[in-house]
Scaffold this active site. Sequence first.
Site, short mmCIF file in Angstrom:
data_model
loop_
_atom_site.label_atom_id
_atom_site.label_comp_id
_atom_site.label_asym_id
_atom_site.label_seq_id
_atom_site.Cartn_x
_atom_site.Cartn_y
_atom_site.Cartn_z
N ALA A 66 43.57 29.18 -29.82
CA ALA A 66 44.48 29.41 -30.76
C ALA A 66 45.69 29.57 -30.08
CB ALA A 66 43.75 30.69 -31.45
N SER A 67 46.47 30.80 -30.52
CA SER A 67 47.93 30.59 -30.01
C SER A 67 47.96 31.45 -28.54
CB SER A 67 48.70 31.89 -30.97
OG SER A 67 49.01 31.13 -32.20
#
Length: 584
Positions: free
Chosen positions: A319-320
Amino acid sequence: MPEIRDLLDDRLKMLLGGIFLSLLILLGGLYFFQIFHGDKYVRLAYNNRLRLIRFSAPRGEIFDRHGVPLAVNETTFSIMGYPLDLNTTEKLERLSGILTRHGIPMTVEALERTIHQQRWAPYRVIRLVPNLTMPQMAALVADPEFPRELFPLSVWRRTYPAGALAANILGYVGEISEEELKASSGGEYSGGDLIGKSGIERSYEAELRGLAGEEALEVDARGRRVRTLDSRVAIKGEDLRLTLDMGVQKLAVELLAGHKGALVAMDVKTGAILALASSPTYDNNPLAWGVSGREWRDITRDPAKPMLDRSIAGVYPPASTFKALVALAALEENVATTSTSFFCGGALRLPSRTFRCWRRSGHGTVNVLSALQHSCDVYFYQVGLKLGIDRLLKWCREFRLGEPTGIDLPGESSGTIAGPEWKKRRFKENWYQGDTINYSIGQGYLLLTPLQVARIYAAVANGGKLVSPFLCDRAYREPVDMGIGRESLSIVQKGLDYVVRKGTGARAGKFGVTVAGKTGTAQNAHGDDHALFAGYAPADDPKYVAVVVIEAGKHGSSVASPIVGELLAHILSHPAGEGENQGD
């Protein structure tokens, strides 16, 4: 009558002939066994007087970096015997009855199976019943019906004082299987020996196992000792001291309580592991002592998968947290600078599809620093498209993603750095712009382990050197300088500092130390989103990195970031371990 007399004479001649023939056969047999094969049977007779007793070597013990015992040996007793003395069902039934009477259930079938697994020489002693306490052994020996052919032998049993706190790291020992016995060479193992099955116990089996002792005895016809012919003292295995800090590991396990996930803590300069927690976990003591088939099935079929070490074998979309690598790649490839900005109105629209930012109202005009600070998806969509999948894959390979980190534990996953070729091979489909967009925010086909994410952030924190994680000093390898520009690293470090000081990871900075890092919320096809946070501390002079993944934790900012902040604060407030087990 003449006819009757002749008949009797014929029968007498036949009888005498039979007797004579029998004598010839007997004489021939005596010649065959005593003259022709005499040496062989003399040797067999001698061997029948020989008894070999094998003493398992005490296993090397394992300690954490401060000397806290993690795997030690306790003295127990085993009932030993010789196959020649246990060659009838009647004897085994009698032994089974005595054992059961003393609270040690052992069926005839189980005894037969034990004898079969260990029997490879009739004069070599075998272990019938292991792991008996002193009171159990004393009660058995005092029983007047206990077979005098059997005898007690003191042996060691592996015990793990930390139990479930470090089971995924230490692993456990178990009785060697037939397949393992066949695969071993050099005769270092025998049936009934214990061998490392997983974890450090397996990785360092050669160092930990030691050298078994042996005693050769001469016995009389009833199996009683006459004299000792030869002996060899057992040599204890080598002790190991790990980089693991049990104080940190204990806190990591407590912070994961009630969650499925993993938490990793590592020295950013060397790769020395301080904590490697996986939740849920299991107690490795019963596995080392022996569990029933049903108990083993219950553990291995548990849907929560307690024996899966999620820190090194669990794979998740980063993810981020992956945006730090994308930002670094964009800066190094001259795709972006600090003055490069994009407008985020809450979505990026392509002809075929709209890709939304996590913040539906958008972030306005952002550059690399504010995009990291607020985790703006639209900024990284744009940067990812400008880089293209080939250069994204190139930087994944620079960080050795898609391959194990090489930590000295078995079972590590490689993760997945999917690209056009992978997708074509796997799904028979082409690679689209949308795939690259998902890749740029750590979603889609990209899968990493928590330890791989920790390695990325260690390189960002230490000035661009890729470390090799390790738990034992002998596995230390010099970090590799990746040749990343100082200016690019400084910009990414500044952006990660903003994340905690005034961005999405603010809760990581509430524990009295300066933390730099990145939040992440990964889509989960099976339920709520996974929560992630990767960070290092102190922000201005990084020493340690920590990464947490909480399965179905929903939000990295609210759930994951405070876990890493608290763990890093604990490490930095207990500096006694600095300088120990650093691989120097």
